[in-house]
Design a protein around this motif. Structure first.
Motif, PDB file in Angstrom:
ATOM      1  N   LEU A 154     -20.038  -7.640   3.069  1.00  0.00           N
ATOM      2  CA  LEU A 154     -19.451  -6.525   3.810  1.00  0.00           C
ATOM      3  C   LEU A 154     -18.505  -7.038   4.899  1.00  0.00           C
ATOM      4  N   ALA A 155     -18.898  -8.073   5.604  1.00  0.00           N
ATOM      5  CA  ALA A 155     -18.018  -8.650   6.628  1.00  0.00           C
ATOM      6  C   ALA A 155     -16.743  -9.198   6.001  1.00  0.00           C
ATOM      7  N   ALA A 156     -16.863  -9.853   4.855  1.00  0.00           N
ATOM      8  CA  ALA A 156     -15.695 -10.425   4.176  1.00  0.00           C
ATOM      9  C   ALA A 156     -14.779  -9.335   3.625  1.00  0.00           C
ATOM     10  N   ILE A 157     -15.355  -8.322   3.003  1.00  0.00           N
ATOM     11  CA  ILE A 157     -14.559  -7.218   2.457  1.00  0.00           C
ATOM     12  C   ILE A 157     -13.863  -6.472   3.591  1.00  0.00           C
ATOM     13  N   SER A 158     -14.579  -6.237   4.668  1.00  0.00           N
ATOM     14  CA  SER A 158     -13.976  -5.560   5.818  1.00  0.00           C
ATOM     15  C   SER A 158     -12.825  -6.371   6.387  1.00  0.00           C
ATOM     16  N   ARG A 159     -12.981  -7.669   6.448  1.00  0.00           N
ATOM     17  CA  ARG A 159     -11.911  -8.535   6.952  1.00  0.00           C
ATOM     18  C   ARG A 159     -10.707  -8.495   6.018  1.00  0.00           C
ATOM     19  N   SER A 160     -10.934  -8.532   4.719  1.00  0.00           N
ATOM     20  CA  SER A 160      -9.821  -8.440   3.765  1.00  0.00           C
ATOM     21  C   SER A 160      -9.100  -7.100   3.902  1.00  0.00           C
ATOM     22  N   ALA A 161      -9.875  -6.039   4.085  1.00  0.00           N
ATOM     23  CA  ALA A 161      -9.292  -4.710   4.250  1.00  0.00           C
ATOM     24  C   ALA A 161      -8.468  -4.630   5.533  1.00  0.00           C
ATOM     25  N   GLU A 162      -8.994  -5.183   6.629  1.00  0.00           N
ATOM     26  CA  GLU A 162      -8.258  -5.207   7.899  1.00  0.00           C
ATOM     27  C   GLU A 162      -6.959  -5.988   7.753  1.00  0.00           C
ATOM     28  N   ASP A 163      -7.026  -7.110   7.071  1.00  0.00           N
ATOM     29  CA  ASP A 163      -5.841  -7.938   6.864  1.00  0.00           C
ATOM     30  C   ASP A 163      -4.792  -7.180   6.049  1.00  0.00           C
ATOM     31  N   MET A 164      -5.229  -6.506   5.007  1.00  0.00           N
ATOM     32  CA  MET A 164      -4.300  -5.741   4.177  1.00  0.00           C
ATOM     33  C   MET A 164      -3.630  -4.632   4.985  1.00  0.00           C
ATOM     34  N   ARG A 165      -4.421  -3.917   5.780  1.00  0.00           N
ATOM     35  CA  ARG A 165      -3.860  -2.847   6.615  1.00  0.00           C
ATOM     36  C   ARG A 165      -2.909  -3.423   7.668  1.00  0.00           C
ATOM     37  N   GLY A 166      -3.268  -4.534   8.262  1.00  0.00           N
ATOM     38  CA  GLY A 166      -2.415  -5.147   9.275  1.00  0.00           C
ATOM     39  C   GLY A 166      -1.065  -5.571   8.719  1.00  0.00           C
ATOM     40  N   ARG A 167      -1.074  -6.165   7.544  1.00  0.00           N
ATOM     41  CA  ARG A 167       0.189  -6.588   6.921  1.00  0.00           C
ATOM     42  C   ARG A 167       1.055  -5.380   6.578  1.00  0.00           C
ATOM     43  N   ALA A 168       0.438  -4.356   6.025  1.00  0.00           N
ATOM     44  CA  ALA A 168       1.202  -3.150   5.675  1.00  0.00           C
ATOM     45  C   ALA A 168       1.730  -2.475   6.933  1.00  0.00           C
ATOM     46  N   ALA A 169       0.909  -2.353   7.965  1.00  0.00           N
ATOM     47  CA  ALA A 169       1.332  -1.703   9.208  1.00  0.00           C
ATOM     48  C   ALA A 169       2.527  -2.424   9.818  1.00  0.00           C
ATOM     49  N   ALA A 170       2.545  -3.733   9.734  1.00  0.00           N
ATOM     50  CA  ALA A 170       3.669  -4.506  10.278  1.00  0.00           C
ATOM     51  C   ALA A 170       4.963  -4.172   9.534  1.00  0.00           C
ATOM     52  N   GLU A 171       4.886  -4.032   8.226  1.00  0.00           N
ATOM     53  CA  GLU A 171       6.080  -3.682   7.443  1.00  0.00           C
ATOM     54  C   GLU A 171       6.522  -2.254   7.742  1.00  0.00           C
ATOM     55  N   PHE A 172       5.568  -1.352   7.883  1.00  0.00           N
ATOM     56  CA  PHE A 172       5.900   0.049   8.124  1.00  0.00           C
ATOM     57  C   PHE A 172       6.478   0.264   9.517  1.00  0.00           C
ATOM     58  N   ALA A 173       6.128  -0.590  10.473  1.00  0.00           N
ATOM     59  CA  ALA A 173       6.561  -0.424  11.862  1.00  0.00           C
ATOM     60  C   ALA A 173       7.879  -1.130  12.162  1.00  0.00           C
ATOM     61  N   ARG A 174       8.368  -1.911  11.252  1.00  0.00           N
ATOM     62  CA  ARG A 174       9.602  -2.652  11.520  1.00  0.00           C
ATOM     63  C   ARG A 174      10.775  -1.696  11.640  1.00  0.00           C
ATOM     64  N   PRO A 175      11.856  -2.123  12.265  1.00  0.00           N
ATOM     65  CA  PRO A 175      13.022  -1.251  12.372  1.00  0.00           C
ATOM     66  C   PRO A 175      13.677  -1.052  11.009  1.00  0.00           C
ATOM     67  N   GLY A 176      14.376   0.040  10.874  1.00  0.00           N
ATOM     68  CA  GLY A 176      15.100   0.305   9.639  1.00  0.00           C
ATOM     69  C   GLY A 176      14.818   1.687   9.104  1.00  0.00           C
ATOM     70  N   THR A 177      15.468   1.992   8.020  1.00  0.00           N
ATOM     71  CA  THR A 177      15.276   3.279   7.375  1.00  0.00           C
ATOM     72  C   THR A 177      13.916   3.314   6.688  1.00  0.00           C
ATOM     73  N   VAL A 178      13.533   4.476   6.251  1.00  0.00           N
ATOM     74  CA  VAL A 178      12.272   4.609   5.513  1.00  0.00           C
ATOM     75  C   VAL A 178      12.311   3.756   4.254  1.00  0.00           C
ATOM     76  N   VAL A 179      13.401   3.826   3.515  1.00  0.00           N
ATOM     77  CA  VAL A 179      13.498   3.046   2.272  1.00  0.00           C
ATOM     78  C   VAL A 179      13.468   1.551   2.585  1.00  0.00           C
ATOM     79  N   GLU A 180      14.100   1.134   3.658  1.00  0.00           N
ATOM     80  CA  GLU A 180      14.060  -0.288   4.026  1.00  0.00           C
ATOM     81  C   GLU A 180      12.645  -0.728   4.371  1.00  0.00           C
ATOM     82  N   ARG A 181      11.882   0.108   5.058  1.00  0.00           N
ATOM     83  CA  ARG A 181      10.504  -0.254   5.418  1.00  0.00           C
ATOM     84  C   ARG A 181       9.595  -0.261   4.195  1.00  0.00           C
ATOM     85  N   ILE A 182       9.776   0.710   3.309  1.00  0.00           N
ATOM     86  CA  ILE A 182       8.974   0.717   2.079  1.00  0.00           C
ATOM     87  C   ILE A 182       9.355  -0.486   1.219  1.00  0.00           C
TER      88      ILE A 182
END
Length: 184
Positions: A51-79
Motif C-alpha cells: 500500500l505504501a509503494a502503490i500510494s507512492r507510485s500514484a503520488e509520483d504519477m499525479r505529481g508528474r502530470a500536475a507539473a505538465e498541466f501547470a506549465r505555461p502555454g495553451t491547453v493543447v500545448e499542456r496536454i
C-alpha cells in the motif's frame, strides 16, 4: 535513503516488474538490502508495504502530470507536454499495470490509490479540455469528460500496444493520433 524508503522504493520497482504475487517479502528484502526485522519494524506485512509503494507510485504519477498541466502555454500545448513527456513506454505505467493485477484489484485498500489516481487524472484533463472549449481553442461541442477519458485510455492503451509490438514508436503513434483528433 533510510531503510523505510529503501523498502518502499524496492517494492515499487518489484510491483512494476513482477506484480503483487511475484513481489515476495524475500525479494523486497534482497532488493532493498533490509533484513526481515527491519521490514516488519516499519510495516505490518506485505499488504501494508505494498500500500505504501502503490500510494507512492500514484503520488509520483499525479505529481508528474500536475507539473505538465501547470506549465505555461495553451491547453493543447499542456496536454501535448503530458502525452509526450519522457516515459519508458515498453515498461508501461507503474499504476496502470496494477489494474491487471487481480490481487491488487481484489483488495479495496490496494485498489483505492489506483482508482483515485485515474479519477484525479481524468478530472484534471477534463478541466483542461473544458478550459480549451471555453476559450475557443477547442471545438465548442467537445465533451470534456469523454475526451479526458479517451486521453487517459490512449496513454494506457499506448503502453499496451508498445509492449505488444516491442516498440516505443507505437506509443508515440497513438498519442500523435489523439493529438490530431484534439486539434481538429
Amino acid at each position: 535513503m533510510d531503510t523505510r524508503e529503501r523498502l518502499i522504493e524496492s517494492t515499487r520497482e518489484l510491483l512494476w516488474e513482477r506484480g503483487y504475487v511475484g513481489t515476495s517479502p524475500k525479494a523486497i528484502q534482497e532488493r532493498s538490502g533490509a533484513g526481515q526485522g527491519s521490514m516488519y519494524h516499519h510495516f505490518h506485512g506485505k499488504p501494508d508495504l505494498a500500500l505504501a509503494a502503490i500510494s507512492r507510485s500514484a503520488e509520483d504519477m499525479r505529481g508528474r502530470a500536475a507539473a505538465e498541466f501547470a506549465r505555461p502555454g495553451t491547453v493543447v500545448e499542456r496536454i501535448t507536454a503530458y502525452l509526450r513527456r519522457e516515459r519508458d513506454a515498453l515498461k508501461g505505467c507503474p499504476v496502470g499495470r496494477l489494474t491487471q493485477d487481480p490481487d491488487v484489484m481484489a483488495d479495496p485498500r490496494l485498489r483505492r490509490p489506483v482508482e483515485e489516481t485515474f479519477a484525479w487524472l481524468t478530472d484534471r484533463l477534463a478541466e483542461l479540455v473544458a478550459e480549451g472549449r471555453d476559450t475557443g481553442e477547442l471545438d465548442a461541442g467537445i465533451d470534456p469528460a469523454a475526451t479526458a477519458a479517451a486521453l487517459v485510455a490512449v496513454v494506457q492503451g499506448g503502453y499496451v500496444l508498445a509492449r505488444a509490438a516491442g516498440s516505443a514508436d507505437v506509443y508515440a503513434h497513438a498519442t500523435d493520433g489523439a493529438l490530431g483528433l484534439l486539434r481538429r
